[in-house]
Enzyme design. Structure first.
Site, PDB file in Angstrom:
ATOM      1  N   ARG A 191     -90.212  10.887  65.855  1.00  0.00           N
ATOM      2  CA  ARG A 191     -89.203  11.541  64.999  1.00  0.00           C
ATOM      3  C   ARG A 191     -88.347  12.535  65.799  1.00  0.00           C
ATOM      4  NH1 ARG A 191     -91.562  13.178  59.065  1.00  0.00           N
ATOM      5  NH2 ARG A 191     -92.136  11.094  58.384  1.00  0.00           N
ATOM      6  N   ASP A 248     -85.220  24.348  47.610  1.00  0.00           N
ATOM      7  CA  ASP A 248     -85.903  23.566  48.638  1.00  0.00           C
ATOM      8  C   ASP A 248     -85.903  24.388  49.924  1.00  0.00           C
ATOM      9  OD1 ASP A 248     -86.529  20.283  48.891  1.00  0.00           O
ATOM     10  OD2 ASP A 248     -86.258  21.327  50.798  1.00  0.00           O
TER      11      ASP A 248
END
Ligand SMILES: C[S@@+](CC[C@H](N)C(=O)[O-])C[C@H]1O[C@@H](n2cnc3c(N)ncnc32)[C@H](O)[C@@H]1O
Length: 266
Positions: free
Chosen positions: A33, A135
């Site tokens: 990633r 968030d």
């Protein structure tokens, strides 16, 4: 390949910032990633990348790192049966007090918050209501505020709401859609950490806390649940994701359906 040492260092940063700690067997996933980030930041190793993100110069990259390490998958009317439940519950028992306040805790890019908003606008267009989304990811919150979604994802929106509240993009926004001004202006998004929420000073009638608890260990799950439930009004509704649970029976919540709870004590 990412070394054990670099993995542990990066995992510690992730845990400090989000509370999420990755299992040792995620080392290769973390490596892959982050490989594009190494190239983008011209770091020659994961160790150098670690030193970069904790430096002052790397503060923007730190936020990209968090985004790369966390899962943001979401879509309109995800776990549709919960939205159907919300709709029929509010029809049967309309709130006595307004404004109605809902919180999409861990809102990601906003689809969950806007889905709740469409239901509230449909039922209570002549009353006041507001949906808040929070968030930890700055990128997803910026996207939620922009409210531009790929047109392919509109298929998840029930026909009736699509017709009333979704707007097809033209010109530079070809291939996208947005929501109407009335929906957008009643939704507010902010960056916040569920382990120490600080931006919302309200209590809520409806809280969606879905598909986020799974990333935390038991102690942190409990901390998040306590942080969230204390902001739920008496008789307010809490929705968890289908693969999530309260773990223990709580005296302050009554289960109405699996993963849907009503607050029963103030
Ligand atoms: C899989 S998404 C869930 C989105 C939406 N609730 C849904 O169910 O479709 C999980 C979100 O949790 C956010 N997240 C992770 N840790 C967090 C924290 N400590 N505080 C707030 N949000 C967090 C991630 O950034 C991500 O956008």
């Amino acid at each position: 390949m990412i070394s054990v040492q670099a993995f542990n260092q990066l995992n510690r940063v992730l845990e400090q910032k989000t509370g999420i700690s990755l299992a040792k067997n995620k080392r290769d996933i973390v490596g892959s990633r982050l490989s594009s980030r190494l190239r983008a930041t011209q770091c020659e190793s994961y160790n150098e990348y670690y030193h970069f993100i904790i430096s002052e110069k790397g503060s923007n990259e730190l936020s990209t790192f968090i985004d790369k390490m966390t899962t943001h998958e979401t879509y309109f009317f995800r776990e549709a049966s919960q939205f159907e439940f919300l709709l029929s519950y509010l029809k049967d028992k309309p709130p006595k007090r307004f404004p109605i306040r809902a919180w999409s805790a861990a809102s990601s890019t906003g689809e969950e918050a806007y889905s709740i908003a469409m239901i509230l606008e449909d039922l209570f267009y002549n009353h006041s209501w507001h949906v808040y989304g929070t968030d930890i990811s700055e990128t997803t919150i910026a996207m939620a505020q922009e409210a531009l979604f790929a047109i392919s994802t509109v298929s998840k929106v029930p026909k009736k709401y699509k017709k009333s509240y979704c707007l097809k993009g033209y010109g530079v926004h070809d291939g996208s859609f947005s929501v109407t001004k009335q929906i957008k202006s009643n939704c507010t998004f902010s960056v916040d950490n569920l382990l120490a929420p600080s931006t919302l000073d309200y209590s809520f009638d409806i809280i969606f806390l879905r598909n986020v608890l799974i990333y935390f260990d038991e102690t942190k799950q409990l901390k998040i649940l306590n942080n969230v439930i204390k902001r739920l009004n008496h008789a307010g509704l809490l929705f968890l994701g289908h693969s999530e649970s309260l773990r223990y029976k709580r005296d302050d919540l009554k289960m109405l359906q699996p993963c849907i709870y009503k607050k029963i004590s103030p």
